[in-house]
Structure formats: structure tokens, C-alpha cells
Design a protein around this motif. Structure first.
Motif, PDB file in Angstrom:
ATOM      1  N   UNK A 122       0.870  -1.171   0.000  1.00  0.00           N
ATOM      2  CA  UNK A 122       0.000   0.000   0.000  1.00  0.00           C
ATOM      3  C   UNK A 122       0.907   1.220   0.000  1.00  0.00           C
ATOM      4  N   UNK A 123       0.707   2.114  -0.933  1.00  0.00           N
ATOM      5  CA  UNK A 123       1.562   3.302  -1.006  1.00  0.00           C
ATOM      6  C   UNK A 123       1.154   4.286   0.086  1.00  0.00           C
ATOM      7  N   UNK A 124       2.134   4.639   0.931  1.00  0.00           N
ATOM      8  CA  UNK A 124       1.863   5.555   2.036  1.00  0.00           C
ATOM      9  C   UNK A 124       2.174   6.996   1.620  1.00  0.00           C
ATOM     10  N   UNK A 125       1.899   7.910   2.546  1.00  0.00           N
ATOM     11  CA  UNK A 125       2.076   9.331   2.258  1.00  0.00           C
ATOM     12  C   UNK A 125       3.536   9.772   2.236  1.00  0.00           C
ATOM     13  N   UNK A 126       4.455   8.894   2.616  1.00  0.00           N
ATOM     14  CA  UNK A 126       5.874   9.278   2.586  1.00  0.00           C
ATOM     15  C   UNK A 126       6.663   8.472   1.549  1.00  0.00           C
ATOM     16  N   UNK A 127       5.942   7.825   0.629  1.00  0.00           N
ATOM     17  CA  UNK A 127       6.619   7.045  -0.412  1.00  0.00           C
ATOM     18  C   UNK A 127       7.090   7.976  -1.534  1.00  0.00           C
ATOM     19  N   UNK A 128       8.266   7.652  -2.074  1.00  0.00           N
ATOM     20  CA  UNK A 128       8.857   8.540  -3.086  1.00  0.00           C
ATOM     21  C   UNK A 128       8.073   8.593  -4.398  1.00  0.00           C
ATOM     22  N   UNK A 129       8.152   9.753  -5.051  1.00  0.00           N
ATOM     23  CA  UNK A 129       7.615   9.905  -6.405  1.00  0.00           C
ATOM     24  C   UNK A 129       8.697   9.479  -7.386  1.00  0.00           C
ATOM     25  N   UNK A 130       8.470   8.350  -8.047  1.00  0.00           N
ATOM     26  CA  UNK A 130       9.432   7.864  -9.040  1.00  0.00           C
ATOM     27  C   UNK A 130       8.636   7.435 -10.269  1.00  0.00           C
ATOM     28  N   UNK A 131       8.135   8.421 -11.009  1.00  0.00           N
ATOM     29  CA  UNK A 131       7.229   8.129 -12.127  1.00  0.00           C
ATOM     30  C   UNK A 131       7.912   7.346 -13.240  1.00  0.00           C
ATOM     31  N   UNK A 132       7.108   6.589 -13.991  1.00  0.00           N
ATOM     32  CA  UNK A 132       7.630   5.798 -15.104  1.00  0.00           C
ATOM     33  C   UNK A 132       7.064   6.278 -16.435  1.00  0.00           C
ATOM     34  N   UNK A 133       6.471   7.473 -16.424  1.00  0.00           N
ATOM     35  CA  UNK A 133       5.997   8.106 -17.656  1.00  0.00           C
ATOM     36  C   UNK A 133       6.383   9.588 -17.602  1.00  0.00           C
ATOM     37  N   UNK A 134       6.412  10.226 -18.779  1.00  0.00           N
ATOM     38  CA  UNK A 134       6.677  11.666 -18.808  1.00  0.00           C
ATOM     39  C   UNK A 134       5.520  12.414 -18.151  1.00  0.00           C
ATOM     40  N   UNK A 135       4.302  11.930 -18.356  1.00  0.00           N
ATOM     41  CA  UNK A 135       3.124  12.536 -17.720  1.00  0.00           C
ATOM     42  C   UNK A 135       3.281  12.546 -16.197  1.00  0.00           C
ATOM     43  N   UNK A 136       3.652  11.414 -15.633  1.00  0.00           N
ATOM     44  CA  UNK A 136       3.848  11.324 -14.188  1.00  0.00           C
ATOM     45  C   UNK A 136       4.985  12.231 -13.723  1.00  0.00           C
ATOM     46  N   UNK A 137       6.044  12.317 -14.532  1.00  0.00           N
ATOM     47  CA  UNK A 137       7.166  13.202 -14.210  1.00  0.00           C
ATOM     48  C   UNK A 137       6.697  14.651 -14.164  1.00  0.00           C
ATOM     49  N   UNK A 138       5.924  15.029 -15.169  1.00  0.00           N
ATOM     50  CA  UNK A 138       5.433  16.421 -15.237  1.00  0.00           C
ATOM     51  C   UNK A 138       4.531  16.735 -14.040  1.00  0.00           C
ATOM     52  N   UNK A 139       3.682  15.797 -13.660  1.00  0.00           N
ATOM     53  CA  UNK A 139       2.805  16.018 -12.505  1.00  0.00           C
ATOM     54  C   UNK A 139       3.638  16.134 -11.216  1.00  0.00           C
ATOM     55  N   UNK A 140       4.633  15.277 -11.065  1.00  0.00           N
ATOM     56  CA  UNK A 140       5.475  15.319  -9.859  1.00  0.00           C
ATOM     57  C   UNK A 140       6.231  16.644  -9.770  1.00  0.00           C
ATOM     58  N   UNK A 141       6.715  17.141 -10.896  1.00  0.00           N
ATOM     59  CA  UNK A 141       7.417  18.426 -10.904  1.00  0.00           C
ATOM     60  C   UNK A 141       6.451  19.556 -10.540  1.00  0.00           C
ATOM     61  N   UNK A 142       5.247  19.507 -11.079  1.00  0.00           N
ATOM     62  CA  UNK A 142       4.248  20.541 -10.751  1.00  0.00           C
ATOM     63  C   UNK A 142       3.937  20.538  -9.251  1.00  0.00           C
ATOM     64  N   UNK A 143       3.867  19.359  -8.651  1.00  0.00           N
ATOM     65  CA  UNK A 143       3.645  19.278  -7.203  1.00  0.00           C
ATOM     66  C   UNK A 143       4.763  19.979  -6.430  1.00  0.00           C
ATOM     67  N   UNK A 144       6.008  19.736  -6.840  1.00  0.00           N
ATOM     68  CA  UNK A 144       7.152  20.360  -6.166  1.00  0.00           C
ATOM     69  C   UNK A 144       7.102  21.880  -6.308  1.00  0.00           C
ATOM     70  N   UNK A 145       6.787  22.353  -7.516  1.00  0.00           N
ATOM     71  CA  UNK A 145       6.668  23.795  -7.729  1.00  0.00           C
ATOM     72  C   UNK A 145       5.556  24.376  -6.865  1.00  0.00           C
ATOM     73  N   UNK A 146       4.424  23.692  -6.837  1.00  0.00           N
ATOM     74  CA  UNK A 146       3.270  24.186  -6.065  1.00  0.00           C
ATOM     75  C   UNK A 146       3.622  24.306  -4.586  1.00  0.00           C
ATOM     76  N   UNK A 147       4.312  23.314  -4.046  1.00  0.00           N
ATOM     77  CA  UNK A 147       4.693  23.368  -2.629  1.00  0.00           C
ATOM     78  C   UNK A 147       5.690  24.497  -2.375  1.00  0.00           C
ATOM     79  N   UNK A 148       6.622  24.709  -3.304  1.00  0.00           N
ATOM     80  CA  UNK A 148       7.624  25.757  -3.077  1.00  0.00           C
ATOM     81  C   UNK A 148       7.006  27.156  -3.197  1.00  0.00           C
TER      82      UNK A 148
END
Lengths: 325, 325
Positions: free
Chosen positions: A136-162
């Protein structure tokens, strides 16, 4: 109160606008205007007491995004994206729309300056995670996307938090499960078949199932997705601290369980319209997707999920009947 | 073999070039040229049999980066960055240098196309992690940075993994512990004092300690950092799969333990030059930094750390003596 919706013409965007119109207010403040933006202008029904401005443009164009933000919407929903299959096929387009678009939006907000600090609700995705997973993926599991779409979403999350941490915006990124049952036609998302195998047989059409029956996946209904968006727009964000991305609660179901629920709701004749035709490309993409979550932070923050898959199917049937009426 | 080093004038860059020159080859291939790039041209000693091109420019300028990549270096070390304190103070400059610079580099490599697929070693940082932490940060712990610098590094890691997955580059991101003991002058990094409290007293100067003695931190020596870079440039990357970012092994030490090691190596008189002067801004930044890691993937991949802090101090003293000679 003014609300901006990027990606307003999509299925979730249209449902969100209908829900906002039905409510007429948010947190006790009357909604006066909704700016509904998409790559093609959404044809939206009128809404009592709310001015709806439906416009079209390209969020990869900085000036376009700046003009939308210049209206100083108090709440912004950013739902616009190139879907996973298309972002994988067209590398440049995916980065342009999914990453540059978000960056333009954040920059336009930051450069407005002064006391302007809108709530920004961004739809991220469980595609930010890639195998191998925890059970079960928990709230502290790393973002390690396997698609460009997932990569783009993960980057947007980092920008949003910063940008949130620096006080430029008040952001919440919600990682949507795969939305099932999507109405309408199949789209270019690699996940399109998860809805197709329910929607098409119910409409009397054949549906192709490109993966194995034992594939397990994490899903939520369109109604649950709209509920997540509305809650993210109004919740107290202080409890999130500096981690502004949340995995939404959902249902973990196998294809076999989905088909069994379809049989229960609609019968064997409908189920018989599912044709198994394995597709190695889709199987590979889906194999890299999460199957189950412990979405504790989101649950504690008041987000609520669907309770069973048969109810999701029944809600879809009711929606289709209402649409036909 | 041609090697490009971005950030060549920095402490780690200069040591890396010295190590490459001393070796003269990499994986059995003779090094013919080193393109040493930085914001100011590095004044480098000559190197037998290796042409060293020391140039200056701005990696936020796309054309500049394209010209460097046009030489088709087989190995690229990307060490250039605005440090944490400066990226926090100047939001735009941090994103421009730390994010746009990396994106330009990846795009220049991708657009070269054909069979060109260089090894790209990128120095990331433990600043990609933000509290609250696990007691020991494992290889599957989420990146939730608490600084813009950490955010920029985390985004670069995601880009590097995606460009690698798509076959455009062969990337390895190494998350360096804080490098201690840095020679030279204090810099704008919030972590500067970790070196300062060792280096300055040894040189006969007073050093300011802005945080509590019980603060625990994750450190590696300059020699260990160069070892990480060389190993990352030559290792078999297949074992990394699609997760191309690795937390490097290091030493977990408290300020008190560092000071005790300094006392053991250099005596009470030297330790007496450390002046305690708490700084709330630095304390806040450092409180968000990791303290200990279980760096299993990197260790399994053959990266090796320092064994004790007194040895790090002794190596620093030997380096300074050699520099003075």
C-alpha cells in the motif's frame, strides 16, 4: 467571488462547473463569475446569478495565462493536461502543456504580488508513483514516475509546494485515482479502458480489455473527483504544512472485481461484450502504476472516497439516464 | 574522450579536474580534452596530454549550453548551482540557474539526437528531503524539500530520470551530503558553518557556530565527493533501473562530535576559537535538513563513504599543507 478553471471543457471540469452553479456560493461567499478556459471553448449551460466566461487558448502561452490571472480569481482549479498516452508519444507537447503551463500559472500569480494569494487546486495523478511499490503506497513514499506525464505532474507538485511555502499562492495538489466510469468516448489516456469496459458494454457496444483480469487498480468515480476538488478549494490548508500534495482516497479493485460488479448490476449479456485483446504497450504502462494506497493524510484532511464499485456503476447509469433525458 | 564539467571553478570541480588529470583516462579510454565551464573561467594548472578549455558563461542561456554540448562530450559532470542560502534569497536567480540550466542541458543533449547519449553525472543534494523525517532516510522516502534550492534539485532529478528513461541521456544524480571540510572562504550556503567551525579555528581564526551542539548532520569529505563523481561516471547504470537519483553514503555526526574530533586532532586551544552565536534563520533552515540515511542503493552500487570525522579533519590539514607547499 471569481473562480478560474483551466481545463473547463473536460469531463471533470464540466461536472465541477455544474456543481459550483448548483451551489452558487463557496464558503458562504456568492460566486459571481466563473472563467472557464480550455484549449477549445466549453459550450456550457447558463447559470443563474453567475457570469460564465468560456474562452479558449493555449496555457503554454505565457501572456494567455497572465491575462486569466489578471482578473484576480480567488480560487483557481488547474485541471488542464495532456493525458498520459499522448505525453508519452509527444515528448515536447507533454512538457509544454503539463509543465510550462503550470509554471506560467504560478509565475503569473507570483508576479501579481501584493496581497494576492489565491487558493490553487491542481489535479495531480497517481502516475507520480512508479513500481516497485510498497503493498500500500503511504504518504511518505517517493515519487518515481515511469511516464513523462507522471514526471510532469510530480514536478508541478514540487513547484506548487515551493511557491506556497514562499507565500505566493495557497496550493493543494490532489492526486486523483483513475476516474471510472468516464462518460463519452475513449481518449488517448493509457487508462481509458478502465472506463471503457464498463461504459461501452452498458451502451450496447463491444469493449476491448487490453490487460489481464488480475490487474489491480486505484479508482474513484467522477462524483468523488468533484467532491475532492470542492473540498480542496475550501479546506483549512494549514494542516498540510509544507507538503501540499495529497494522494486522494479511492477504491482498490481488480479488473475481475470490476467485471463481477458489472455482472451484478447489468447481467451476463452486458459482460459478454468485453473482448480480451492483450496490448503489450498498455500492459507495460499499467504495470508501472500503483494498485493500492494508504491515503491517511487525505482522509484525515476530510477527503472521502467511493465505498464500492457496484455503486460507481449504478451512479454512471443514473448519470447517463439524466443526460439522455 | 572528451569531458565537460559545468561548475568547474568550484571546490569540487577543481578537485575533480585534478583527479581526472592525475588518472589521464577513464574506463581505459584516454582523456583528450576537458571543457571546464563556470560563471567565471577557472584558472587551472596545465595537464599532461589533456587539452583543458577553461571558459565562462551563463548556463541559464540556452545557446551557451548548446555550444558546449555541440562538442559531444562523452561524459558531462553538472556541478553548477546557486547555493541554498542564495537561492532562498533570490527566488528568480535560483530557478534560472538551478532549474533552467539543467533543462537547457538536457534539451541540448536530446536535440543532438542520433546515437549521442552521454553519461551525465548531476550533483543533487540531501536538501531534496525535508522534515518530518524517518530516523534514517531510506531510498524510498519522499522528496519534500523545504527550500527552493532543494525543490530545484528534486525537479532536476525527475527530469534526469525521465530523459534517461526515454533514451536521450544516461544520467546519474548523486545526492551529496554536506561537504566538510570545504577549503577557502565561507560561502552563501546556509551549511557554510559546518566547514567553518573546523577550517577557521585550524587556520587561527575565530569561527561562528550559529546552531546548537546537538544538531546532527550528514557529511562527506571533499575526497569522498570526488570519489562519488568518478564512480558515477564509470559505473554500470543498468542496475539503477529508472530511478537515477541516489543518496550518497556519508557520516552522521553531531556538532558536538565534530568539535570533539577537532579537540582530539588539534587540541583545546583550537576548539576555543569556536564562538557560539545562535542565528534563527540558519537554525530554521538546518532544522529542515536530514540527519541520517540508510544509503543502501548507493552502497550496493559501489559508492563508499568516509569512516570517521577525525580522518576528515586530518585529510583537510594535509590538503592545506600541500596547498601551502
Amino acid at each position: 467571488m471569481r473562480i478560474l478553471i483551466l481545463g473547463a471543457a473536460g469531463m471533470v471540469g464540466r461536472r465541477l462547473i455544474a456543481a459550483l452553479c448548483a451551489e452558487g456560493s463557496m464558503e458562504g461567499q456568492a460566486i459571481t463569475a466563473i472563467d472557464a478556459f480550455d484549449v477549445v471553448a466549453a459550450d456550457l449551460p447558463p447559470c443563474d446569478g453567475v457570469t460564465i466566461n468560456s474562452t479558449a487558448g493555449d496555457i503554454a502561452d505565457r501572456a494567455t495565462v497572465e491575462a486569466l490571472v489578471a482578473e484576480r480569481p480567488e480560487v483557481i482549479f488547474h485541471l488542464a493536461a495532456i493525458v498520459s498516452g499522448e505525453a508519452e508519444a509527444d515528448f515536447e507537447k507533454g512538457y509544454r502543456i503539463n509543465l510550462d503551463g503550470m509554471h506560467h500559472l504560478l509565475e503569473a500569480i507570483r508576479q501579481t504580488g501584493g496581497a494576492y494569494r489565491p487558493r490553487l487546486v491542481f489535479t495531480s495523478s497517481i502516475a507520480v508513483f512508479g513500481s516497485p511499490f510498497e503493498a500500500q503506497i503511504t504518504d511518505t513514499f517517493l515519487c518515481a514516475p515511469l511516464t513523462s506525464y507522471g514526471t510532469q505532474k510530480a514536478i508541478c507538485e514540487l513547484l506548487l509546494s515551493d511557491y506556497t511555502r514562499k507565500g505566493f499562492v495557497d496550493g493543494v495538489a490532489i492526486r486523483l485515482p483513475t476516474i471510472v466510469v468516464r462518460p463519452g468516448k475513449p481518449n488517448k489516456a493509457a487508462s481509458s479502458f478502465f472506463s471503457g469496459i464498463i461504459r461501452e458494454p452498458l451502451a450496447g457496444h463491444e469493449a476491448v480489455l487490453p490487460v489481464d483480469d488480475e490487474v489491480r487498480h486505484w479508482v474513484a468515480s467522477p462524483a468523488a473527483a468533484v467532491g475532492f476538488l470542492l473540498h480542496a478549494a475550501t479546506m483549512d490548508t494549514d494542516m498540510l504544512g509544507h507538503r501540499r500534495a495529497l494522494s486522494m482516497p479511492g477504491l482498490s479493485v481488480t479488473i475481475a472485481e470490476m467485471i463481477e460488479a458489472l455482472r451484478e448490476v447489468a447481467g451476463e449479456e452486458v459482460v459478454a461484450r468485453i473482448r480480451r485483446e492483450p496490448d503489450a504497450t498498455i500492459e507495460k504502462i499499467v504495470a508501472g502504476w500503483p494498485r493500492d494506497f494508504d491515503a491517511r493524510r487525505a482522509t484525515e484532511a476530510g477527503f472521502t472516497a467511493d465505498t464500492d464499485f457496484a455503486s460507481i456503476i449504478r451512479a454512471h447509469i443514473a448519470d447517463e439516464a439524466a443526460r439522455g433525458a
